[in-house]
Design an enzyme around this catalytic site. Structure first.
Site, PDB file in Angstrom:
ATOM      1  N   LYS A  71       0.809  -1.230   0.000  1.00 37.97           N
ATOM      2  CA  LYS A  71       0.000   0.000   0.000  1.00 37.97           C
ATOM      3  C   LYS A  71       0.840   1.276   0.000  1.00 37.97           C
ATOM      4  CE  LYS A  71      -4.165  -1.878   2.098  1.00 37.97           C
ATOM      5  NZ  LYS A  71      -5.189  -1.749   3.132  1.00 37.97           N
ATOM      6  N   ASP A 107     -10.034   2.889   2.287  1.00 38.18           N
ATOM      7  CA  ASP A 107     -10.138   2.166   3.570  1.00 38.18           C
ATOM      8  C   ASP A 107     -10.828   2.997   4.664  1.00 38.18           C
ATOM      9  OD1 ASP A 107      -8.968  -0.269   2.829  1.00 38.18           O
ATOM     10  OD2 ASP A 107      -6.949   0.385   3.365  1.00 38.18           O
TER      11      ASP A 107
HETATM   12  P1  NAP Z   1       0.667  -2.401   9.445  1.00 40.67           P
HETATM   13  O1  NAP Z   1       0.782  -1.238   8.519  1.00 40.67           O
HETATM   14  O2  NAP Z   1       1.683  -3.472   9.425  1.00 40.67           O
HETATM   15  O3  NAP Z   1       0.556  -1.794  10.948  1.00 40.67           O
HETATM   16  C1  NAP Z   1       0.445  -2.653  12.055  1.00 40.67           C
HETATM   17  C2  NAP Z   1       0.330  -1.820  13.334  1.00 40.67           C
HETATM   18  O4  NAP Z   1       0.126  -2.732  14.407  1.00 40.67           O
HETATM   19  C3  NAP Z   1       1.595  -1.029  13.672  1.00 40.67           C
HETATM   20  O5  NAP Z   1       1.224   0.145  14.338  1.00 40.67           O
HETATM   21  C4  NAP Z   1       2.334  -1.978  14.607  1.00 40.67           C
HETATM   22  O6  NAP Z   1       3.134  -1.315  15.574  1.00 40.67           O
HETATM   23  C5  NAP Z   1       1.193  -2.625  15.354  1.00 40.67           C
HETATM   24  N1  NAP Z   1       1.553  -3.962  15.805  1.00 40.67           N
HETATM   25  C6  NAP Z   1       1.914  -5.005  15.022  1.00 40.67           C
HETATM   26  N2  NAP Z   1       2.173  -6.071  15.806  1.00 40.67           N
HETATM   27  C7  NAP Z   1       1.992  -5.673  17.087  1.00 40.67           C
HETATM   28  C8  NAP Z   1       2.127  -6.327  18.346  1.00 40.67           C
HETATM   29  N3  NAP Z   1       2.513  -7.610  18.426  1.00 40.67           N
HETATM   30  N4  NAP Z   1       1.863  -5.622  19.460  1.00 40.67           N
HETATM   31  C9  NAP Z   1       1.479  -4.324  19.392  1.00 40.67           C
HETATM   32  N5  NAP Z   1       1.344  -3.644  18.216  1.00 40.67           N
HETATM   33  C10 NAP Z   1       1.594  -4.325  17.086  1.00 40.67           C
HETATM   34  O7  NAP Z   1      -0.729  -3.154   9.218  1.00 40.67           O
HETATM   35  P2  NAP Z   1      -2.107  -2.519   8.710  1.00 40.67           P
HETATM   36  O8  NAP Z   1      -2.177  -2.611   7.227  1.00 40.67           O
HETATM   37  O9  NAP Z   1      -2.290  -1.193   9.363  1.00 40.67           O
HETATM   38  O10 NAP Z   1      -3.160  -3.595   9.278  1.00 40.67           O
HETATM   39  C11 NAP Z   1      -3.499  -3.619  10.650  1.00 40.67           C
HETATM   40  C12 NAP Z   1      -4.692  -4.542  10.859  1.00 40.67           C
HETATM   41  O11 NAP Z   1      -5.831  -4.012  10.161  1.00 40.67           O
HETATM   42  C13 NAP Z   1      -4.472  -5.950  10.277  1.00 40.67           C
HETATM   43  O12 NAP Z   1      -5.017  -6.884  11.170  1.00 40.67           O
HETATM   44  C14 NAP Z   1      -5.248  -5.952   8.974  1.00 40.67           C
HETATM   45  O13 NAP Z   1      -5.746  -7.234   8.658  1.00 40.67           O
HETATM   46  C15 NAP Z   1      -6.398  -5.012   9.328  1.00 40.67           C
HETATM   47  N6  NAP Z   1      -6.985  -4.352   8.119  1.00 40.67           N
HETATM   48  C16 NAP Z   1      -8.296  -4.508   7.873  1.00 40.67           C
HETATM   49  C17 NAP Z   1      -8.881  -3.889   6.782  1.00 40.67           C
HETATM   50  C18 NAP Z   1     -10.343  -4.068   6.522  1.00 40.67           C
HETATM   51  O14 NAP Z   1     -10.800  -3.784   5.409  1.00 40.67           O
HETATM   52  N7  NAP Z   1     -11.107  -4.511   7.508  1.00 40.67           N
HETATM   53  C19 NAP Z   1      -8.104  -3.092   5.924  1.00 40.67           C
HETATM   54  C20 NAP Z   1      -6.752  -2.937   6.211  1.00 40.67           C
HETATM   55  C21 NAP Z   1      -6.181  -3.587   7.314  1.00 40.67           C
HETATM   56  P3  NAP Z   1       4.642  -0.834  15.246  1.00 40.67           P
HETATM   57  O15 NAP Z   1       4.510   0.516  14.582  1.00 40.67           O
HETATM   58  O16 NAP Z   1       5.260  -0.766  16.593  1.00 40.67           O
HETATM   59  O17 NAP Z   1       5.245  -1.874  14.347  1.00 40.67           O
END
Ligand code: NAP
Length: 274
Positions: A71, A107
């Site tokens: 993305k 999103d």
């Molecule tokens: P991302 O860009 O990788 O960001 C992940 C975030 O979660 C970061 O802030 C990270 O913190 C934090 N994180 C990851 N592992 C962690 C842990 N073990 N403990 C605490 N914090 C943690 O991912 P994303 O694209 O934002 O996606 C996040 C979630 O949203 C996913 O589960 C994804 O499936 C979901 N999502 C859903 C939709 C939908 O349409 N429903 C759309 C997009 C995403 P750090 O900054 O410290 O690494």
């Protein structure tokens, strides 16, 4: 599905893509509308993303969706970003207009619509987002304009700070918090981390602190342990399926210019998750 020489192809670039639900809802929508489009997932290794984006032009694809981990990385290869994508710093939808590639982000709008249809108001709310990744940024873009107070907690504080600065630069309001012991202070709490994808993940917050008047959302598509515990405390809960649906609805509109058949798309999604 009938593929002809005139079929317009929409792709999904991700790595991995095997788990994606988007082809079900998009192809159901194309078929319902009787339009000659087809939605196809492509597994694109991060090292090949630039070539894949260039192939949108070479293969005359009509557009694509982007999912993890593309993305943000796709942005330098695009010709233009719309305002939301520029501020969010991430693209989940590309449209191709005569080979000119425009990045969009549906999103955040999808998330807001998912709340609206559950009767949850963000205007004037005190909201907390846990996480500061791509999904958090999209959601925060809207909440920082509508909520009376938006707080962001992230494991890596600097990323939350960078998000707050970007929001403030774009006219939104948000603050970083250092711990989430204050969970009971918020009207709306959003888990935007992957915690809960696995049943043995730690919970993103202490559910013992929740109050029944609160709304708890998880961007993960299913009932996570957090949502189950929040429901037990009497909270209103929303999983990420509505956001997935509505971001797809808005992407459909961008590619086709047609009124999306949202209920057809919802039925198609529910038929594969249940
Ligand atoms: P991302 O860009 O990788 O960001 C992940 C975030 O979660 C970061 O802030 C990270 O913190 C934090 N994180 C990851 N592992 C962690 C842990 N073990 N403990 C605490 N914090 C943690 O991912 P994303 O694209 O934002 O996606 C996040 C979630 O949203 C996913 O589960 C994804 O499936 C979901 N999502 C859903 C939709 C939908 O349409 N429903 C759309 C997009 C995403 P750090 O900054 O410290 O690494």
């Amino acid at each position: 599905m009938h593929i002809s020489g005139k079929t317009k192809i929409i792709g999904l670039f991700g790595y991995p893509v095997e788990h994606t639900l988007s082809p079900y809802m998009q192809n159901a929508a194309f078929s319902h509308c009787g339009i000659d489009y087809c939605y196809v997932p492509f597994s694109v290794h991060p090292d090949r993303l630039k070539n894949a984006v260039e192939a949108i032009r070479s293969l005359s694809l009509c557009g694509v969706n982007l999912t993890i981990p593309h993305k943000e990385a796709c942005i330098p290869s695009l010709d233009q970003l719309d305002e939301e994508a520029r501020i969010i710093g991430a693209v989940n939808t590309i449209t191709s207009k005569s080979g000119r590639l425009i990045g969009h982000n549906t999103d955040g709008r999808g998330f807001v619509m998912a709340l609206v249809e559950q009767g949850i108001t963000i205007e004037g709310s005190r909201s907390l987002i846990i996480g500061a990744g791509g999904a958090s940024r999209a959601v925060a873009y809207y909440l920082s304009r509508a909520a009376s107070n938006l707080y962001i907690y992230n494991r890596t504080r600097q990323k939350a700070e960078a998000l707050v600065s970007a929001l403030s630069y774009a006219g939104g309001n948000a603050m970083v918090i250092d711990d989430i012991s204050s969970v009971s202070d918020y009207d709306l709490i959003i888990n935007a981390t992957p915690l809960g994808l696995q049943d043995d993940d730690p919970l993103p917050l202490d559910p013992g602190l929740l109050r029944s008047s609160q709304s708890v959302c998880d961007l993960i598509y299913r009932q996570t342990p957090l949502l189950r515990q929040a429901a037990r405390k009497g909270c209103r809960t929303v999983d990420g399926l509505g956001m997935l649906l509505w971001q797809g609805v808005y992407s459909f509109e961008l590619w086709t210019g047609m009124q999306p058949p949202a209920e057809v798309m919802r039925t198609a999604l529910l038929s594969v998750v249940k």
